[in-house]
Design a protein around this motif. Structure first.
Motif, PDB file in Angstrom:
ATOM      1  N   VAL A 176      -1.491  22.939  34.042  1.00 33.06           N
ATOM      2  CA  VAL A 176      -0.351  23.594  34.715  1.00 33.06           C
ATOM      3  C   VAL A 176      -0.516  24.317  35.963  1.00 33.06           C
ATOM      4  O   VAL A 176       0.242  24.446  36.767  1.00 33.06           O
ATOM      5  N   SER A 214      -1.560  22.617  38.928  1.00 33.32           N
ATOM      6  CA  SER A 214      -0.770  21.779  40.104  1.00 33.32           C
ATOM      7  C   SER A 214       0.595  21.981  39.702  1.00 33.32           C
ATOM      8  O   SER A 214       1.317  21.775  40.578  1.00 33.32           O
ATOM      9  N   TRP A 215       0.925  21.961  38.629  1.00 35.46           N
ATOM     10  CA  TRP A 215       2.459  22.066  38.148  1.00 35.46           C
ATOM     11  C   TRP A 215       2.991  23.129  38.796  1.00 35.46           C
ATOM     12  O   TRP A 215       4.184  23.293  39.186  1.00 35.46           O
ATOM     13  N   THR A 248       3.621  23.001  42.387  1.00 36.43           N
ATOM     14  CA  THR A 248       4.751  22.121  42.686  1.00 36.43           C
ATOM     15  C   THR A 248       6.045  22.531  42.353  1.00 36.43           C
ATOM     16  O   THR A 248       6.949  22.676  43.398  1.00 36.43           O
TER      17      THR A 248
END
Length: 232
Positions: free
Chosen positions: A124, A126-127, A130
């Motif tokens: 999670v 990098s998410w 983003t």
């Protein structure tokens, strides 16, 4: 004793005064060069004088690293206090979070939120970053459509800083996680806290009756952030 030949001048009468020519050298006495050497002159005549140029030290090149990266720790600390204590009665100039946006403070908050979300959910990280970038872009576009005067950098900073309430409730959720009702109330409190901090800075008087159209997506964004932490 024979008489001296015609034209002979005694040694004592010779004038030996004069000077010996000094070598053609280049001296640098801390200022301008007094005289260039033959080699220097040759290089300059051939167009290679740039090899001899020495750049002066620029005082701006000796800035501290934090100043070079435009990181103001005092400013970041003040903005963190403004977000964590959004009540106007406390006397903080909370508009500085919006009017003087920075990048490193919100990025540090988002990365810290990502770190505490590593608890069994490494994917999670990098998410979350983003969602922070594109979620802020969505809020920015919606605000501009509704007539708001706000820049993307301002939205990015406010949304990032306003993740702090979710970081505050994270250790509490670890303690009361087994109590479902208490855990749910703390989650709702954290989301409302974060959404209020962001909305009170982004939703100005220029929106008039359109305020709910911007507050609602901000609220949903922080619900989604919390779901990435809790895994729900």
């Amino acid at each position: 004793m024979q008489p001296p030949p015609p034209g002979f001048m005694p040694f004592s009468c010779l004038n030996l005064s004069g000077s010996i020519a000094s070598p053609d050298v280049k001296l640098n006495l801390g200022g301008d060069f007094i005289k260039e050497s033959t080699a220097t002159t040759f290089l300059r005549q051939r167009g290679y004088g740039w090899l001899l140029e020495v750049e002066d030290d620029d005082p701006e090149d000796n800035k501290p690293l934090l100043e070079e990266l435009d990181i103001d720790l005092k400013d970041i600390y003040y903005k963190i206090r403004c977000v964590l204590m959004p009540m106007p009665s406390l006397g903080f100039n909370r508009q500085v979070v919006r009017d003087n946006p920075d990048f490193w403070g919100p990025l540090a908050v988002v990365l810290f939120f990502s770190m505490i979300s590593l608890y069994g959910q490494f994917r999670v990280v990098s998410w979350i970053i983003t969602i922070w970038i594109f979620g802020s872009l969505t809020i920015f576009l919606l605000a501009r459509v509704l007539g708001g005067e706000v820049a993307y950098g301002q939205v990015l900073g406010v949304i990032g800083y306003s993740l702090l309430p979710l970081i505050v409730i994270a250790p509490i959720l670890l303690v009361v996680g087994s109590f479902e009702v208490v855990s749910t109330l703390i989650k709702l409190f954290g989301v409302f806290w974060a959404a209020y901090s962001a909305a009170s800075l982004l939703v100005g008087e220029e929106f008039k009756t359109k305020k709910p159209l911007l507050i609602y997506p901000i609220f949903l964004l922080y619900i989604y952030f919390l779901s990435l932490y809790t895994g729900v």
